[in-house]
Write a protein that holds these residues in place. Structure first.
Motif, PDB file in Angstrom:
ATOM      1  N   GLU A  83       0.822  -1.212   0.000  1.00  0.00           N
ATOM      2  CA  GLU A  83       0.000   0.000   0.000  1.00  0.00           C
ATOM      3  C   GLU A  83       0.859   1.266   0.000  1.00  0.00           C
ATOM      4  OE1 GLU A  83      -3.103   0.205  -0.558  1.00  0.00           O
ATOM      5  OE2 GLU A  83      -3.519  -1.954  -0.499  1.00  0.00           O
ATOM      6  N   SER A 100      -4.053   8.002   6.063  1.00  0.00           N
ATOM      7  CA  SER A 100      -5.201   7.279   6.637  1.00  0.00           C
ATOM      8  C   SER A 100      -5.822   6.338   5.607  1.00  0.00           C
ATOM      9  CB  SER A 100      -6.248   8.264   7.155  1.00  0.00           C
ATOM     10  OG  SER A 100      -6.720   9.090   6.107  1.00  0.00           O
ATOM     11  N   ARG A 101      -5.725   6.727   4.329  1.00  0.00           N
ATOM     12  CA  ARG A 101      -6.235   5.851   3.271  1.00  0.00           C
ATOM     13  C   ARG A 101      -5.384   4.586   3.161  1.00  0.00           C
ATOM     14  NH1 ARG A 101     -10.807   4.404   0.761  1.00  0.00           N
ATOM     15  NH2 ARG A 101     -10.330   3.384  -1.212  1.00  0.00           N
ATOM     16  N   TYR A 104      -6.400   2.393   5.952  1.00  0.00           N
ATOM     17  CA  TYR A 104      -7.723   1.826   5.643  1.00  0.00           C
ATOM     18  C   TYR A 104      -7.597   0.653   4.671  1.00  0.00           C
ATOM     19  CZ  TYR A 104     -12.485   1.474   3.850  1.00  0.00           C
ATOM     20  OH  TYR A 104     -13.724   1.005   3.461  1.00  0.00           O
ATOM     21  N   GLN A 105      -6.761   0.797   3.639  1.00  0.00           N
ATOM     22  CA  GLN A 105      -6.615  -0.253   2.631  1.00  0.00           C
ATOM     23  C   GLN A 105      -5.955  -1.500   3.221  1.00  0.00           C
ATOM     24  OE1 GLN A 105      -8.868   1.027   0.179  1.00  0.00           O
ATOM     25  NE2 GLN A 105      -7.504  -0.307  -0.967  1.00  0.00           N
ATOM     26  N   SER A 107      -6.114  -2.431   6.366  1.00  0.00           N
ATOM     27  CA  SER A 107      -7.131  -3.032   7.236  1.00  0.00           C
ATOM     28  C   SER A 107      -8.168  -3.798   6.423  1.00  0.00           C
ATOM     29  CB  SER A 107      -7.818  -1.941   8.074  1.00  0.00           C
ATOM     30  OG  SER A 107      -6.900  -1.303   8.929  1.00  0.00           O
ATOM     31  N   THR A 108      -8.552  -3.238   5.277  1.00  0.00           N
ATOM     32  CA  THR A 108      -9.535  -3.893   4.408  1.00  0.00           C
ATOM     33  C   THR A 108      -9.017  -5.233   3.904  1.00  0.00           C
ATOM     34  OG1 THR A 108     -10.432  -1.760   3.688  1.00  0.00           O
ATOM     35  CG2 THR A 108     -10.872  -3.661   2.283  1.00  0.00           C
ATOM     36  N   GLN A 111      -8.939  -7.741   6.783  1.00  0.00           N
ATOM     37  CA  GLN A 111     -10.313  -8.162   7.069  1.00  0.00           C
ATOM     38  C   GLN A 111     -10.765  -9.222   6.061  1.00  0.00           C
ATOM     39  OE1 GLN A 111     -13.397  -5.401   6.009  1.00  0.00           O
ATOM     40  NE2 GLN A 111     -14.720  -6.033   7.711  1.00  0.00           N
ATOM     41  N   HIS A 125     -13.663  -4.360  10.722  1.00  0.00           N
ATOM     42  CA  HIS A 125     -12.704  -3.746   9.809  1.00  0.00           C
ATOM     43  C   HIS A 125     -11.506  -3.141  10.528  1.00  0.00           C
ATOM     44  CE1 HIS A 125     -11.046  -0.503   7.247  1.00  0.00           C
ATOM     45  NE2 HIS A 125     -11.267  -1.362   6.271  1.00  0.00           N
ATOM     46  N   LYS A 126     -11.721  -2.513  11.666  1.00  0.00           N
ATOM     47  CA  LYS A 126     -10.628  -1.873  12.383  1.00  0.00           C
ATOM     48  C   LYS A 126      -9.643  -2.909  12.900  1.00  0.00           C
ATOM     49  CE  LYS A 126     -13.023   2.330  13.883  1.00  0.00           C
ATOM     50  NZ  LYS A 126     -13.410   3.159  15.050  1.00  0.00           N
ATOM     51  N   TRP A 127      -8.355  -2.599  12.738  1.00  0.00           N
ATOM     52  CA  TRP A 127      -7.286  -3.522  13.111  1.00  0.00           C
ATOM     53  C   TRP A 127      -7.361  -3.919  14.576  1.00  0.00           C
ATOM     54  CZ3 TRP A 127      -4.055  -7.057  11.857  1.00  0.00           C
ATOM     55  CH2 TRP A 127      -2.866  -7.287  12.561  1.00  0.00           C
TER      56      TRP A 127
END
Length: 236
Positions: A83, A100-101, A104-105, A107-108, A111, A125-127
């Protein structure tokens, strides 16, 4: 290019105050990289101060965590680096991607990985929530009732099983020998060297058959729940 003898300006696209772009800087020591690594490592109880990128990757791969969390920790560095690389390329072509993106990626992806391994589970979703969920996760036990058939007179029925926690991971085997009356002639369960589920199943079968030879049992009915090993035996 530098290894080939070409020297040219090198500017990091990830920093407001550009520095020379190196792999270590891009993936580990830049401001963006530090924020991303800390966000995931600190929530997993790990620290990066004083460590190199190689040491962090090794630490994630050998972290003393629950077996269900270990695969996630092993792939974490790969997705963080991926990422960060995508962000660098986007910035290079004028597309703004926030830190932050990137978080987010990553974490996605993690998940989705857990969801793939545990389809019936609601994966957050949150780590931090994902780690907490896996630490307290208790799998539901599933069982199926079967009828055990008695072997013919003079025969010995051998039931074997093997499993690996983590696949590969800590492995155990077990087998049981019964006669035509259903009486147990021998039974054993023990821990073996770490390995895969298929290897554990194979070890259980081999040990049980060796024991039958030692005890001079020649008429043997072998039952195993390993379709792979059963197929190998049937074709040999």
């Amino acid at each position: 290019m530098r290894r080939l003898g070409y020297f040219m300006p090198s500017r990091c696209w990830c920093c407001a105050d550009p520095k020379e772009e190196t792999l270590v800087h891009l993936f580990f020591t830049s401001k963006a990289a530090i924020i991303v690594w800390r966000d995931f490592l600190l929530r997993a109880g790990m620290y990066m101060e004083g460590l190199s990128l190689h040491q962090i990757i090794t630490k994630c791969g050998t972290a003393q965590v629950l077996p269900r969390i270990k695969p996630i920790m092993q792939v974490l560095p790969s997705w963080i680096v991926w990422e960060l690389w995508k962000r660098r390329n986007s910035l290079n072509y004028g597309k703004v991607v926030s830190i932050s993106r990137v978080i987010y990626q990553v974490s996605t992806t993690l998940q989705a990985l857990v969801q793939e391994r545990k389809p019936g589970l609601q994966v957050p979703h949150k780590w931090q929530d994902l780690i907490t969920m896996l630490e307290h996760y208790t799998p539901s036990l599933k069982f199926e009732k079967v009828i055990w058939e008695f072997p013919l007179e003079g025969w010995i029925k051998v039931n074997t099983d093997g499993s690996s926690r983590g696949n590969p991971g800590r492995s155990t085997i077990g087998y049981c020998l019964r006669d035509e009356s259903g009486d147990v002639r021998y039974a054993l369960g023990r821990v073996i060297a770490e390995g895969s589920n298929n290897k554990a199943e194979a070890v259980a079968i081999v040990e049980a058959l060796r024991l039958c030879r030692t005890l001079n049992f020649t008429q043997i009915w072998l039952q195993t729940d390993s379709s792979l090993n059963r197929g190998i035996i049937e074709t040999t």
